[in-house]
Scaffold this motif. Sequence first.
Motif, PDB file in Angstrom:
ATOM      1  N   ALA A   1      -9.780  11.097   4.905  1.00  0.00           N
ATOM      2  CA  ALA A   1     -10.665  10.001   4.499  1.00  0.00           C
ATOM      3  C   ALA A   1      -9.886   8.700   4.325  1.00  0.00           C
ATOM      4  CB  ALA A   1     -11.381  10.371   3.200  1.00  0.00           C
ATOM      5  N   LEU A   2      -8.685   8.790   3.767  1.00  0.00           N
ATOM      6  CA  LEU A   2      -7.843   7.589   3.637  1.00  0.00           C
ATOM      7  C   LEU A   2      -7.481   7.042   5.012  1.00  0.00           C
ATOM      8  CD1 LEU A   2      -5.364   8.525   0.736  1.00  0.00           C
ATOM      9  CD2 LEU A   2      -7.475   7.202   0.590  1.00  0.00           C
TER      10      LEU A   2
ATOM     11  N   ALA B   1      -9.038   7.297   7.752  1.00  0.00           N
ATOM     12  CA  ALA B   1     -10.212   6.688   8.381  1.00  0.00           C
ATOM     13  C   ALA B   1     -10.459   5.280   7.875  1.00  0.00           C
ATOM     14  CB  ALA B   1     -11.443   7.556   8.128  1.00  0.00           C
ATOM     15  N   ARG B   2      -9.930   4.984   6.720  1.00  0.00           N
ATOM     16  CA  ARG B   2     -10.049   3.641   6.146  1.00  0.00           C
ATOM     17  C   ARG B   2      -8.820   2.791   6.424  1.00  0.00           C
ATOM     18  NH1 ARG B   2     -13.205   7.143   4.022  1.00  0.00           N
ATOM     19  NH2 ARG B   2     -15.164   6.554   2.971  1.00  0.00           N
TER      20      ARG B   2
ATOM     21  N   TRP C   1      -5.454  -0.676  -2.695  1.00  0.00           N
ATOM     22  CA  TRP C   1      -6.423   0.370  -3.022  1.00  0.00           C
ATOM     23  C   TRP C   1      -6.061   0.962  -4.380  1.00  0.00           C
ATOM     24  CZ3 TRP C   1     -10.603   2.414  -0.122  1.00  0.00           C
ATOM     25  CH2 TRP C   1     -10.794   1.821   1.140  1.00  0.00           C
TER      26      TRP C   1
ATOM     27  N   GLU D   1     -15.272  -1.517  -2.957  1.00  0.00           N
ATOM     28  CA  GLU D   1     -15.183  -0.417  -1.999  1.00  0.00           C
ATOM     29  C   GLU D   1     -13.756   0.092  -1.823  1.00  0.00           C
ATOM     30  OE1 GLU D   1     -15.734  -4.276   0.460  1.00  0.00           O
ATOM     31  OE2 GLU D   1     -16.506  -3.389  -1.406  1.00  0.00           O
ATOM     32  N   GLN D   2     -12.787  -0.622  -2.393  1.00  0.00           N
ATOM     33  CA  GLN D   2     -11.401  -0.163  -2.335  1.00  0.00           C
ATOM     34  C   GLN D   2     -10.923   0.380  -3.687  1.00  0.00           C
ATOM     35  OE1 GLN D   2     -10.343  -3.438   1.109  1.00  0.00           O
ATOM     36  NE2 GLN D   2      -8.786  -3.054  -0.423  1.00  0.00           N
TER      37      GLN D   2
ATOM     38  N   PRO E   1     -16.728   4.307  -3.834  1.00  0.00           N
ATOM     39  CA  PRO E   1     -16.652   5.636  -3.219  1.00  0.00           C
ATOM     40  C   PRO E   1     -16.173   6.673  -4.235  1.00  0.00           C
ATOM     41  CG  PRO E   1     -14.861   4.220  -2.433  1.00  0.00           C
ATOM     42  CD  PRO E   1     -15.764   3.356  -3.258  1.00  0.00           C
TER      43      PRO E   1
ATOM     44  N   LEU F   1     -15.799  11.309  -0.245  1.00  0.00           N
ATOM     45  CA  LEU F   1     -14.683  11.278   0.697  1.00  0.00           C
ATOM     46  C   LEU F   1     -14.398  12.668   1.257  1.00  0.00           C
ATOM     47  CD1 LEU F   1     -12.162   8.802  -0.993  1.00  0.00           C
ATOM     48  CD2 LEU F   1     -13.988   8.347   0.630  1.00  0.00           C
TER      49      LEU F   1
ATOM     50  N   GLU G   1     -16.896  13.873   3.929  1.00  0.00           N
ATOM     51  CA  GLU G   1     -16.841  13.325   5.289  1.00  0.00           C
ATOM     52  C   GLU G   1     -16.238  14.322   6.272  1.00  0.00           C
ATOM     53  OE1 GLU G   1     -16.275   8.632   3.899  1.00  0.00           O
ATOM     54  OE2 GLU G   1     -14.683   9.684   4.994  1.00  0.00           O
TER      55      GLU G   1
END
Length: 530
Positions: free
Chosen positions: A58-59, A61-62, A117, A140-141, A152, A157, A160
Amino acid sequence: MVSSARPDVVIPDVPVYDYLFGELDESRLDEIAIIDGSNGQTTTYRQLIAHIGLFAGALAARGIGVGDVVGVLCPNVPAFATVFHGILRAGATATTINSLYTPEEIANQLSDAGAQWLVTVSPLLPGAAAAATRLGIPNEQIIVLDGAPGHPSLAELLGEGRLAPEVGFDPATHLAVLPYSSGTTGRPKGVMLTHRNLVANVAQCRDTIALDDGDRVLAVLPFFHIYGMTVLLNFALRQRAALVTMPRFDLTEFLRVVSEHRASWVFIAPPIAVALAKHPLVDQYDLSSVKVVFSGAAPLDGALAELVAKRLGCIVCQGYGMTETSPVTHAIPVERDDLDRSTIGVLLANTEARLVDESGQDVPAPASGEETSAPGELLIRGPQVMAGYLNRPDATAEMLDADGWLHTGDVATVTADGVFRIVDRLKELIKYKGYQVAPAVLEAVLLEHPSIADAAVIGVLDADGQEVPKAFVVLQQGAALDADGVMAHVAEHVAPHEKVRVVEFIAQVPKSASGKILRKELRARESARA
């Protein structure tokens, strides 16, 4: 120079994740890795590894990976392990933040570390959000593990379903973590610890600290602190022990968790030892499961150690280290029942030490017998020693010399058998209940008060023999500020463990010709009163 008497151990050239979990046999995946001490919920090694991979995915993907820094502001809850190791598996660097920090302190660390983050929990969100606002970090961060509107959550996360990324880096140079330490003096600095640093210290601990796979380990010491991070979150998991988490220390809850979950190893700081030795509540709980109480983070008095050992019917040991050494350099091995509990024990494998006098000359170790060396500043060299301070080459050079020797600022002695004892401290750092308190930070806060003309802070011993911050205050002419007012002012600007606990009003702060506070004179004044 003194070299460890223990044979060198092999230090694999691999990332932290691979070292901790890469060799875990399929037959052991369903064993318990973590127990939530508050409610008894369990996480198996299979579940933990899966969650780490999903969080890393998930990280990634960001866009978070090698070169990025993620702040972690979180108490000891099971999800901390997922987050911490997920960050490292994604190739990013974790900067762990004291859960007691004020918004200003959180913002300072995030800014200095270059973190964009932040991972936290809802009870700590107000402070985290205030810090993030100062730095322009959007909602969002800010990942809120247990969920909060606009942020989030961990469940989202993990849901996903993204696979962990394939990342490549050199474990010897790539930064795994950036914990913050005041070193020997001054304001907190980012300590650059590589994957190799952390892997090395776990490998070294495995040789000396006899924690085994059948053990249950109480994890009340905070994971954000290097002691909890390496010895509990990493070492205990590598040994396939079960971690029993506690988000904060409360004596009644501490005793309940130890008793109900049958903890066999209890890692503590000295203030907890005081409670175990003296508090009547201890007798109301069955602590017979405890085999070893292991103390660190601050000096443990030998007599206090003996009281704890006798009352609990267990072995009491202590170790020594610093954030800058990942942290462990010395420990009393469980089997060494001949060692005085007030010593810090022997050097870990792959570790060298020197004692140097004020002129920089080596203090010779005794040749034989029970003699003890003259005191000298303790210097350490080994694979657990940090890469340096983040963006602080001058501070790094003061702490770490060209030959790789780290200057601890602690004064020690050594016996012919390689047993070390800390006898004094050159550094100004105060250790309050195992937490680092930098006098420079408190002095800066004190001087912000309009009624205070000058101030100095040192550590003094309280009635239990534990170090607390004491402020020496010079008032402005005509000011009417009292001790309670001084302590209240400081308390408004710092974390609870950094509060000034004692105040003395003086006419003048002793200083050198260059303006440096002469703390030795203040300490001498305290000693004369003792």
